[in-house]
Design a protein around this motif. Structure first.
Motif, mmCIF file in Angstrom:
data_model
loop_
_atom_site.group_PDB
_atom_site.id
_atom_site.type_symbol
_atom_site.label_atom_id
_atom_site.label_comp_id
_atom_site.label_asym_id
_atom_site.label_seq_id
_atom_site.Cartn_x
_atom_site.Cartn_y
_atom_site.Cartn_z
ATOM 1 N N TRP A 75 0.847 -1.210 0.000
ATOM 2 C CA TRP A 75 0.000 0.000 0.000
ATOM 3 C C TRP A 75 0.879 1.255 0.000
ATOM 4 O O TRP A 75 0.650 2.190 -0.771
ATOM 5 C CB TRP A 75 -0.889 -0.048 1.244
ATOM 6 C CG TRP A 75 -2.050 0.890 1.234
ATOM 7 C CD1 TRP A 75 -2.550 1.604 0.184
ATOM 8 C CD2 TRP A 75 -2.861 1.201 2.364
ATOM 9 N NE1 TRP A 75 -3.632 2.338 0.591
ATOM 10 C CE2 TRP A 75 -3.842 2.113 1.920
ATOM 11 C CE3 TRP A 75 -2.866 0.800 3.703
ATOM 12 C CZ2 TRP A 75 -4.813 2.634 2.773
ATOM 13 C CZ3 TRP A 75 -3.833 1.305 4.547
ATOM 14 C CH2 TRP A 75 -4.797 2.218 4.092
ATOM 15 N N LYS A 233 -5.783 4.059 7.189
ATOM 16 C CA LYS A 233 -7.141 3.521 7.059
ATOM 17 C C LYS A 233 -8.178 4.547 7.507
ATOM 18 O O LYS A 233 -9.234 4.686 6.899
ATOM 19 C CB LYS A 233 -7.302 2.261 7.929
ATOM 20 C CG LYS A 233 -6.591 1.034 7.428
ATOM 21 C CD LYS A 233 -7.246 0.372 6.243
ATOM 22 C CE LYS A 233 -8.529 -0.325 6.593
ATOM 23 N NZ LYS A 233 -9.030 -1.099 5.435
ATOM 24 N N GLY A 236 -7.343 8.525 5.043
ATOM 25 C CA GLY A 236 -6.470 8.313 3.884
ATOM 26 C C GLY A 236 -5.992 9.620 3.266
ATOM 27 O O GLY A 236 -4.793 9.847 3.131
ATOM 28 N N GLU A 262 -7.728 12.640 -2.684
ATOM 29 C CA GLU A 262 -8.745 11.576 -2.636
ATOM 30 C C GLU A 262 -8.583 10.629 -3.835
ATOM 31 O O GLU A 262 -8.790 9.411 -3.709
ATOM 32 C CB GLU A 262 -10.163 12.177 -2.649
ATOM 33 C CG GLU A 262 -10.567 12.878 -1.360
ATOM 34 C CD GLU A 262 -9.976 14.273 -1.197
ATOM 35 O OE1 GLU A 262 -9.347 14.784 -2.156
ATOM 36 O OE2 GLU A 262 -10.143 14.873 -0.119
ATOM 37 N N VAL A 265 -5.859 8.208 -3.073
ATOM 38 C CA VAL A 265 -6.346 7.176 -2.143
ATOM 39 C C VAL A 265 -7.201 6.150 -2.896
ATOM 40 O O VAL A 265 -7.067 4.937 -2.704
ATOM 41 C CB VAL A 265 -7.132 7.824 -0.979
ATOM 42 C CG1 VAL A 265 -7.798 6.759 -0.113
ATOM 43 C CG2 VAL A 265 -6.210 8.695 -0.138
ATOM 44 N N ALA A 266 -8.054 6.647 -3.803
ATOM 45 C CA ALA A 266 -8.934 5.733 -4.553
ATOM 46 C C ALA A 266 -8.110 4.829 -5.477
ATOM 47 O O ALA A 266 -8.348 3.624 -5.563
ATOM 48 C CB ALA A 266 -9.951 6.542 -5.363
ATOM 49 N N CYS A 268 -5.156 3.796 -5.048
ATOM 50 C CA CYS A 268 -4.359 2.827 -4.268
ATOM 51 C C CYS A 268 -5.209 1.989 -3.327
ATOM 52 O O CYS A 268 -4.670 1.271 -2.472
ATOM 53 C CB CYS A 268 -3.286 3.563 -3.468
ATOM 54 S SG CYS A 268 -2.169 4.513 -4.502
ATOM 55 N N SER A 269 -6.518 2.072 -3.475
ATOM 56 C CA SER A 269 -7.370 1.302 -2.567
ATOM 57 C C SER A 269 -7.204 -0.190 -2.845
ATOM 58 O O SER A 269 -6.835 -0.600 -3.944
ATOM 59 C CB SER A 269 -8.836 1.702 -2.751
ATOM 60 O OG SER A 269 -9.274 1.256 -4.022
ATOM 61 N N MET A 270 -7.499 -0.959 -1.847
ATOM 62 C CA MET A 270 -7.388 -2.416 -1.965
ATOM 63 C C MET A 270 -8.186 -2.934 -3.166
ATOM 64 O O MET A 270 -7.689 -3.697 -3.983
ATOM 65 C CB MET A 270 -7.900 -3.028 -0.663
ATOM 66 C CG MET A 270 -8.059 -4.501 -0.700
ATOM 67 S SD MET A 270 -6.497 -5.288 -0.473
ATOM 68 C CE MET A 270 -6.534 -5.439 1.285
ATOM 69 N N ASP A 271 -9.441 -2.488 -3.279
ATOM 70 C CA ASP A 271 -10.289 -3.027 -4.349
ATOM 71 C C ASP A 271 -9.745 -2.694 -5.727
ATOM 72 O O ASP A 271 -9.746 -3.516 -6.637
ATOM 73 C CB ASP A 271 -11.725 -2.494 -4.217
ATOM 74 C CG ASP A 271 -12.433 -3.166 -3.048
ATOM 75 O OD1 ASP A 271 -11.917 -4.193 -2.563
ATOM 76 O OD2 ASP A 271 -13.484 -2.650 -2.616
ATOM 77 N N ARG A 272 -9.276 -1.446 -5.864
ATOM 78 C CA ARG A 272 -8.760 -1.022 -7.177
ATOM 79 C C ARG A 272 -7.504 -1.808 -7.532
ATOM 80 O O ARG A 272 -7.377 -2.342 -8.634
ATOM 81 C CB ARG A 272 -8.451 0.473 -7.117
ATOM 82 C CG ARG A 272 -8.196 1.110 -8.471
ATOM 83 C CD ARG A 272 -9.507 1.463 -9.139
ATOM 84 N NE ARG A 272 -9.403 1.681 -10.581
ATOM 85 C CZ ARG A 272 -9.057 2.832 -11.148
ATOM 86 N NH1 ARG A 272 -8.783 3.865 -10.388
ATOM 87 N NH2 ARG A 272 -8.988 2.962 -12.446
#
Ligand code: PAP
Length: 348
Positions: A75, A233, A236, A262, A265-266, A268-272
């Motif tokens: 991350w 977490k 962010g 933002e 953060v989006a 590098c998000s887990m889901d992305r």
């Protein structure tokens, strides 16, 4: 082979020859560990880490990301890459490099660059990286290259720590995923808890690893930043804003108004990241084992330890870590101390 390649090769050979004489811990399901300078190294990473310590020549613009294994390395690599490269690659660009490659390929570990030296010489590989070079380490602060850690060094070091209970759970799952002999060959989680409590954690003891970086961040806050996975977490964009400022590339008012923090953060998000082909199906690793990049993406929760540890295991680990950290003045649950490092000066 030029002189710098020669000195890299001889440093690696020197520590490879030293390794068998060092104290040894045979972990169940993980790599054998060797103790050097008070820290336990996975055997295959000892020589590359120490050779990098001795020979890596930092540039003033270098950024070094430091973590214990499973503290959020992947991350942090993604975030630091996205922040430092955002003028070249906007975080909402559908062709962003993070959507085509693993964060571990875009931000290599310094020890991996040295580990691969025989196949791809480290010197030219590092020279070819554009500024600011972003590199990662698991090494303790005391084993960073001197060119990074000396007081006059201009490089910036970002340390990310995480509740050791969640890191233990993460490591156990990771071992079960990457072990070529299958998940059943890895012992119960209590064994990993024991290893952490006994200080034989890879690149541990965890308390000494945290305390060294914490102390450095208090002594040189403009060059060493101490972050927590839990802060990332919980906030962010705010934490990414602090990261950008620390790295010398603060978000402008205009960027803030456009929501660039933002967007980072989006991105590098887990889901992305998990959905990126390279992270889902790509492979990683040399030496100990080769495994699927998907092993780096699991849940990313705070407090997942509650699902896997008994209250006794958790209490034992908390007590050991807290007792050891108390001496360094850094307590995991004392947030104010992290924010106001200067208040710790008297304790360190
Ligand atoms: P490493 O130190 O071996 O490189 P590292 O990336 O620190 O591994 O560990 C993976 C952990 O970070 C996993 O935690 P978990 O097992 O508790 O779920 C993984 O899910 C988490 N992680 C990876 N990417 C992200 C992300 N984008 N956001 C939040 N957590 C992440």
């Amino acid at each position: 082979m030029d002189a710098s390649e020669d000195s890299t090769a001889s440093a690696i050979a020197k520590y490879e020859a030293l390794a068998p004489s060092l104290p040894c811990f045979d972990s169940n399901g993980g790599a054998t560990r060797r103790k050097h300078g008070g820290f336990w190294y996975p055997e295959h990473l000892l020589a590359p880490t120490l050779a990098a310590r001795d020979t890596f020549a930092a540039r003033p613009t270098d950024v070094i990301l430091a973590t214990m294994p499973k503290a959020g390395t992947t991350w942090l690599k993604a975030l630091a890459f996205a922040v430092t490269r955002r003028r070249l690659h906007a975080p909402d660009d559908p062709r962003h490099p993070l959507l085509g490659a693993s964060p571990h390929d875009l931000v290599p570990f310094l020890h991996t660059v040295y580990e691969e030296h025989r196949a791809v010489p480290a010197g030219p590989r590092l020279d070819a990286m554009p500024a600011p070079r972003v590199l990662a380490v698991h090494a303790p602060f005391s084993a960073l290259p001197a060119s990074v850690s000396v007081p006059g060094s201009k490089c910036r070091v970002v340390y990310l720590c995480r509740d050791p209970k969640d890191a233990v759970v993460s490591f156990w799952h990771y071992l079960r995923k990457i072990n070529p002999a299958g998940p059943g060959s890895v012992g119960p989680i209590s064994q990993v808890v024991d290893q952490c409590c006994d200080g034989v954690w890879p690149f541990g003891p965890v308390w000494d690893h945290m305390a060294e970086y914490w102390r450095a961040s208090v002594e040189r806050p403009e060059k060493v930043m101490f972050l927590r996975y839990e802060d990332l977490k919980q906030d962010g964009a705010g934490t990414v804003g602090r990261l950008a400022a620390f790295l010398g590339c603060p978000f402008t008012d205009e960027e803030a108004a456009r929501g660039v923090p933002e967007a980072v953060v989006a991105l590098c998000s887990m889901d992305r990241l998990r959905s990126v082909h390279a992270n889902r199906d790509g492979v990683h690793g040399v030496g100990f084992t080769v495994f699927n990049n998907s092993a780096f993406f699991r849940k990313g929760d705070i407090g997942d330890w509650k699902e896997h540890m008994t209250p006794e295991m958790a209490r034992r680990l908390d007590d050991v870590v807290e007792e050891e950290l108390r001496e360094s003045g850094y307590l995991l649950d004392d947030h104010q101390k992290l924010i106001d490092g200067s208040s710790l000066h008297g304790l360190l």
